[in-house]
Design a protein around this motif. Structure first.
Motif, PDB file in Angstrom:
ATOM      1  N   ASN A   2       1.241  -1.253  -0.067  1.00  0.00           N
ATOM      2  CA  ASN A   2       0.078  -0.012   0.037  1.00  0.00           C
ATOM      3  C   ASN A   2       1.115   1.479  -0.014  1.00  0.00           C
ATOM      4  OD1 ASN A   2       0.738   0.246   2.582  1.00  0.00           O
ATOM      5  ND2 ASN A   2      -0.979  -0.767   3.679  1.00  0.00           N
ATOM      6  N   LYS A   3       0.446   2.631  -0.515  1.00  0.00           N
ATOM      7  CA  LYS A   3       0.948   3.908  -0.583  1.00  0.00           C
ATOM      8  C   LYS A   3       1.365   3.893   0.304  1.00  0.00           C
ATOM      9  CE  LYS A   3      -0.558   7.844  -2.222  1.00  0.00           C
ATOM     10  NZ  LYS A   3      -1.511   8.929  -2.748  1.00  0.00           N
ATOM     11  N   SER A   4       1.321   3.984   1.776  1.00  0.00           N
ATOM     12  CA  SER A   4       2.016   4.140   2.890  1.00  0.00           C
ATOM     13  C   SER A   4       3.371   3.524   3.267  1.00  0.00           C
ATOM     14  CB  SER A   4       1.146   4.293   4.472  1.00  0.00           C
ATOM     15  OG  SER A   4       0.673   2.242   5.175  1.00  0.00           O
ATOM     16  N   SER A   5       3.222   2.289   2.924  1.00  0.00           N
ATOM     17  CA  SER A   5       4.865   1.420   3.499  1.00  0.00           C
ATOM     18  C   SER A   5       5.962   1.274   2.338  1.00  0.00           C
ATOM     19  CB  SER A   5       4.709  -0.642   2.904  1.00  0.00           C
ATOM     20  OG  SER A   5       3.547  -0.511   1.923  1.00  0.00           O
ATOM     21  N   ILE A   6       5.126   2.152   0.630  1.00  0.00           N
ATOM     22  CA  ILE A   6       5.777   2.826   0.370  1.00  0.00           C
ATOM     23  C   ILE A   6       7.214   4.078   0.952  1.00  0.00           C
ATOM     24  CG2 ILE A   6       5.855   4.233  -2.190  1.00  0.00           C
ATOM     25  CD1 ILE A   6       4.149   2.077  -3.493  1.00  0.00           C
ATOM     26  N   VAL A   7       5.911   4.457   1.004  1.00  0.00           N
ATOM     27  CA  VAL A   7       6.509   5.729   1.644  1.00  0.00           C
ATOM     28  C   VAL A   7       7.332   5.687   2.823  1.00  0.00           C
ATOM     29  CG1 VAL A   7       5.844   7.910   3.499  1.00  0.00           C
ATOM     30  CG2 VAL A   7       3.671   7.553   1.179  1.00  0.00           C
TER      31      VAL A   7
END
Lengths: 206, 136
Positions: A2-7
């Motif tokens: 998900n987006k937060s783990s990419i960040v």
């Protein structure tokens, strides 16, 4: 993913990158009052082999483990070379912290190998400070080192058989860090007290 | 008395015309292995005319020259100065890193505290003697 783990991954990668660059860069930035510091972007010296005043080899590895101040000159130079060596001797004498003086080594490298035999160098450097180390090598061995440090030198007005000739040379004092990398320069005329404060700062901070 | 007179006779040729006021004249000592020394002094011309130094000599050294240090192509270079003119009222400093005497081949190794006599020759043929102190 998900987006937060990419960040999170990106932030971690950035942090590792910064940590790595901090680790790879040899020394921390230091503001000097009398010299130019580039220890945080220090450049490895090439391999070299000189002969010191005790007729022992002086190589890149010999410089490791200490902060090295190197002055290039020649003994038949009565004006500027004694002044620089005197300044270095006064600098060492004015540093009170034995941990700092113990971390420093001073070299006088002659760019006049023909006249500056080890016996001459020995008498010359010890006149200024018994701990100073004199060294030199034939021109073809000397040049790669001086070139890598930006130290220019040349022999002038040389007539075969005449022992009197001139040697022109850069008058800066070169700073080599304990990883044997070119880390700074002190331009002439050097000031003993300012250099003492700068070297104390460098040793204590790094 | 007679010895005194002889001494005066001996000194007369070099001290009769003290054209220049010279102070703080000293020689930087170096170990015996090195056959050159640098000399420094402050030269003032109290005369109403310019004075030119054209030669220097000393019994303590094989030769004495005036040299200037200059910067060229990023290198320090020594250059002989054939003559030095000091204008009326002018003060010239011979100091480390600039104009200096180059004292070549000491007859004997120099030692701090010693005095060495130097003779300055001027363009009008007159001379002036001075003592230079050897300093560590």
């Amino acid at each position: 993913m998900n987006k937060s783990s990419i960040v999170i991954v990106a932030a971690l990668a950035l942090a590792v990158g910064f940590a790595l660059s901090w680790f790879v860069a040899s020394n921390k930035p230091v503001a000097l009052e009398s010299g130019t510091w580039f220890g945080d972007q220090a450049r490895a010296l090439p391999e070299f082999e000189l002969l010191d005043h005790n007729k022992q080899p002086l190589t890149r590895a010999s410089l490791e483990g200490k902060w090295n101040l190197i002055f290039f000159g020649y003994t038949h130079c009565p004006d500027i070379c004694p002044a620089s060596l005197q300044t270095l001797s006064e600098m060492m004498g004015s540093i009170e912290d034995p941990d700092v003086t113990g971390a420093l080594r001073v070299y006088f490298v002659s760019v006049d190998p023909e006249r500056d035999r080890p016996e001459v160098l020995s008498e010359y450097v010890r006149y200024f400070d018994p701990a100073f180390i004199g060294a030199t090598a034939e021109m073809d061995r000397l040049k790669p080192l001086t070139r890598s440090l930006g130290i220019a030198h040349q022999i002038r007005n040389r007539v075969e058989g005449n022992p009197v000739y001139d040697v022109d040379h850069s008058s800066a004092i070169v700073l080599v860090n304990p990883q044997a990398e070119f880390a700074g320069l002190f331009g002439a005329p050097q000031d003993a007290m300012a250099m003492a404060r700068d070297m104390t700062r460098i040793v204590e901070y790094n | 008395m007679r010895r005194c007179f002889l001494l005066l006779l001996f000194l007369a040729p070099v001290s009769a015309f003290a054209e220049l006021d010279i102070s703080d004249a000293w020689i930087k000592n170096l170990p015996a292995a090195v056959p050159v020394r640098a000399g420094y002094m402050t030269i003032h011309n109290p005369q109403s005319h310019a004075v030119s130094i054209v030669a220097l000599r000393s019994e303590s050294f094989a030769s004495v020259e005036l040299h200037r240090r200059l910067m060229q192509d990023g290198m320090m270079r020594m250059e002989a100065v054939p003559d030095l003119t000091v204008n009326p009222g002018e003060t010239v400093q011979l100091a480390p890193g600039g104009l200096h005497l180059m004292l070549m081949q000491p007859v004997e190794p120099t030692r701090p505290g010693e005095l060495h006599r130097i003779v300055i020759e001027f363009d009008d043929g007159s001379q002036q003697g001075l003592e230079m102190t050897v300093r560590k």
